[in-house]
Design a protein around this motif. Structure first.
Motif, PDB file in Angstrom:
ATOM      1  N   MET A  81       0.840  -1.197   0.000  1.00 32.45           N
ATOM      2  CA  MET A  81       0.000   0.000   0.000  1.00 32.45           C
ATOM      3  C   MET A  81       0.876   1.248   0.000  1.00 32.45           C
ATOM      4  O   MET A  81       1.812   1.370   0.772  1.00 32.45           O
ATOM      5  CB  MET A  81      -0.881   0.001   1.256  1.00 32.45           C
ATOM      6  N   GLU A  82       0.567   2.131  -0.892  1.00 32.07           N
ATOM      7  CA  GLU A  82       1.351   3.343  -1.020  1.00 32.07           C
ATOM      8  C   GLU A  82       0.897   4.363   0.017  1.00 32.07           C
ATOM      9  O   GLU A  82      -0.281   4.654   0.150  1.00 32.07           O
ATOM     10  CB  GLU A  82       1.147   3.917  -2.425  1.00 32.07           C
ATOM     11  N   LYS A  83       1.863   4.863   0.772  1.00 30.31           N
ATOM     12  CA  LYS A  83       1.532   5.833   1.807  1.00 30.31           C
ATOM     13  C   LYS A  83       1.854   7.232   1.284  1.00 30.31           C
ATOM     14  O   LYS A  83       2.850   7.425   0.602  1.00 30.31           O
ATOM     15  CB  LYS A  83       2.363   5.526   3.059  1.00 30.31           C
ATOM     16  N   HIS A  84       1.008   8.166   1.581  1.00 29.87           N
ATOM     17  CA  HIS A  84       1.268   9.540   1.162  1.00 29.87           C
ATOM     18  C   HIS A  84       2.057  10.235   2.263  1.00 29.87           C
ATOM     19  O   HIS A  84       1.647  10.251   3.411  1.00 29.87           O
ATOM     20  CB  HIS A  84      -0.049  10.261   0.877  1.00 29.87           C
ATOM     21  N   GLU A  85       3.196  10.798   1.872  1.00 32.03           N
ATOM     22  CA  GLU A  85       4.076  11.437   2.849  1.00 32.03           C
ATOM     23  C   GLU A  85       3.688  12.896   3.053  1.00 32.03           C
ATOM     24  O   GLU A  85       3.273  13.579   2.117  1.00 32.03           O
ATOM     25  CB  GLU A  85       5.530  11.380   2.356  1.00 32.03           C
ATOM     26  N   VAL A  86       3.900  13.372   4.278  1.00 29.91           N
ATOM     27  CA  VAL A  86       3.676  14.781   4.572  1.00 29.91           C
ATOM     28  C   VAL A  86       4.665  15.591   3.734  1.00 29.91           C
ATOM     29  O   VAL A  86       5.836  15.239   3.641  1.00 29.91           O
ATOM     30  CB  VAL A  86       3.873  15.057   6.082  1.00 29.91           C
ATOM     31  N   GLY A  87       4.167  16.644   3.107  1.00 27.34           N
ATOM     32  CA  GLY A  87       5.020  17.464   2.250  1.00 27.34           C
ATOM     33  C   GLY A  87       4.938  17.059   0.785  1.00 27.34           C
ATOM     34  O   GLY A  87       5.387  17.786  -0.092  1.00 27.34           O
ATOM     35  N   GLU A  88       4.350  15.900   0.526  1.00 30.68           N
ATOM     36  CA  GLU A  88       4.191  15.444  -0.856  1.00 30.68           C
ATOM     37  C   GLU A  88       3.200  16.360  -1.569  1.00 30.68           C
ATOM     38  O   GLU A  88       2.208  16.788  -0.991  1.00 30.68           O
ATOM     39  CB  GLU A  88       3.664  13.999  -0.825  1.00 30.68           C
ATOM     40  N   ILE A  89       3.490  16.664  -2.820  1.00 25.26           N
ATOM     41  CA  ILE A  89       2.613  17.532  -3.601  1.00 25.26           C
ATOM     42  C   ILE A  89       2.067  16.735  -4.776  1.00 25.26           C
ATOM     43  O   ILE A  89       2.817  16.020  -5.442  1.00 25.26           O
ATOM     44  CB  ILE A  89       3.379  18.775  -4.105  1.00 25.26           C
ATOM     45  N   PHE A  90       0.789  16.802  -4.984  1.00 23.63           N
ATOM     46  CA  PHE A  90       0.204  16.139  -6.139  1.00 23.63           C
ATOM     47  C   PHE A  90      -0.961  16.962  -6.655  1.00 23.63           C
ATOM     48  O   PHE A  90      -1.370  17.940  -6.035  1.00 23.63           O
ATOM     49  CB  PHE A  90      -0.202  14.686  -5.829  1.00 23.63           C
ATOM     50  N   THR A  91      -1.465  16.567  -7.800  1.00 23.47           N
ATOM     51  CA  THR A  91      -2.522  17.323  -8.464  1.00 23.47           C
ATOM     52  C   THR A  91      -3.853  16.594  -8.337  1.00 23.47           C
ATOM     53  O   THR A  91      -3.917  15.387  -8.538  1.00 23.47           O
ATOM     54  CB  THR A  91      -2.167  17.501  -9.958  1.00 23.47           C
ATOM     55  N   ILE A  92      -4.873  17.324  -7.972  1.00 23.80           N
ATOM     56  CA  ILE A  92      -6.224  16.757  -7.959  1.00 23.80           C
ATOM     57  C   ILE A  92      -7.055  17.549  -8.964  1.00 23.80           C
ATOM     58  O   ILE A  92      -6.717  18.679  -9.316  1.00 23.80           O
ATOM     59  CB  ILE A  92      -6.886  16.816  -6.563  1.00 23.80           C
ATOM     60  N   THR A  93      -8.127  16.954  -9.412  1.00 22.09           N
ATOM     61  CA  THR A  93      -9.027  17.630 -10.341  1.00 22.09           C
ATOM     62  C   THR A  93     -10.324  17.916  -9.600  1.00 22.09           C
ATOM     63  O   THR A  93     -10.905  17.018  -9.004  1.00 22.09           O
ATOM     64  CB  THR A  93      -9.293  16.733 -11.568  1.00 22.09           C
ATOM     65  N   ASP A  94     -10.735  19.177  -9.624  1.00 24.00           N
ATOM     66  CA  ASP A  94     -11.967  19.520  -8.907  1.00 24.00           C
ATOM     67  C   ASP A  94     -13.187  19.246  -9.784  1.00 24.00           C
ATOM     68  O   ASP A  94     -13.071  18.768 -10.916  1.00 24.00           O
ATOM     69  CB  ASP A  94     -11.925  20.967  -8.391  1.00 24.00           C
ATOM     70  N   GLU A  95     -14.351  19.574  -9.261  1.00 22.30           N
ATOM     71  CA  GLU A  95     -15.592  19.256  -9.983  1.00 22.30           C
ATOM     72  C   GLU A  95     -15.716  20.039 -11.287  1.00 22.30           C
ATOM     73  O   GLU A  95     -16.532  19.713 -12.140  1.00 22.30           O
ATOM     74  CB  GLU A  95     -16.824  19.455  -9.091  1.00 22.30           C
ATOM     75  N   ASN A  96     -14.927  21.096 -11.468  1.00 17.25           N
ATOM     76  CA  ASN A  96     -14.962  21.872 -12.717  1.00 17.25           C
ATOM     77  C   ASN A  96     -13.861  21.429 -13.679  1.00 17.25           C
ATOM     78  O   ASN A  96     -13.518  22.145 -14.622  1.00 17.25           O
ATOM     79  CB  ASN A  96     -14.796  23.366 -12.423  1.00 17.25           C
ATOM     80  N   ASP A  97     -13.261  20.258 -13.390  1.00 17.17           N
ATOM     81  CA  ASP A  97     -12.167  19.724 -14.200  1.00 17.17           C
ATOM     82  C   ASP A  97     -10.937  20.620 -14.210  1.00 17.17           C
ATOM     83  O   ASP A  97     -10.145  20.589 -15.142  1.00 17.17           O
ATOM     84  CB  ASP A  97     -12.614  19.441 -15.651  1.00 17.17           C
ATOM     85  N   GLU A  98     -10.798  21.457 -13.183  1.00 14.29           N
ATOM     86  CA  GLU A  98      -9.593  22.266 -13.067  1.00 14.29           C
ATOM     87  C   GLU A  98      -8.589  21.502 -12.221  1.00 14.29           C
ATOM     88  O   GLU A  98      -8.947  20.898 -11.210  1.00 14.29           O
ATOM     89  CB  GLU A  98      -9.913  23.606 -12.391  1.00 14.29           C
TER      90      GLU A  98
END
Length: 90
Positions: free
Chosen positions: A1-18
């Motif tokens: 299982m991949e753990k998300h580290e504090v300080g890690e930055i990633f991209t999410i897509t909101d409901e407006n596809d932004e």
């Protein structure tokens, strides 16, 4: 299982596809489920005195993030993160 580290930055897509860049502020495991608290990178880098918006996301077994569906679950996660944040400030 991949753990998300504090300080890690990633991209999410909101409901407006932004696409929005978020940074992991904290990670917690509640009853075998991992949750992360994230904030927008833009807001974190501004370093204003204002509180940044913090969002809680559920991490599934694949390491994928999803929104928390129920108010009950949200309240449980929110309270657990509040405890962590309080401990760090002491």
């Amino acid at each position: 299982m991949e753990k998300h580290e504090v300080g890690e930055i990633f991209t999410i897509t909101d409901e407006n596809d932004e696409e929005l860049e978020v940074e992991v502020l904290a990670s917690i495991n509640i009853e075998g489920t991992e949750y992360v608290a994230v904030g927008f990178v833009e807001e974190i880098q501004e370093e204003t005195e204002e509180d940044i918006d913090v969002f809680f996301l559920k991490v599934d077994g694949e390491g994928d993030l999803s929104a928390i569906e129920s108010d009950e679950e949200f309240d449980k996660v929110s309270a657990a993160f509040d405890e962590i944040m309080d401990e760090e400030e002491e």
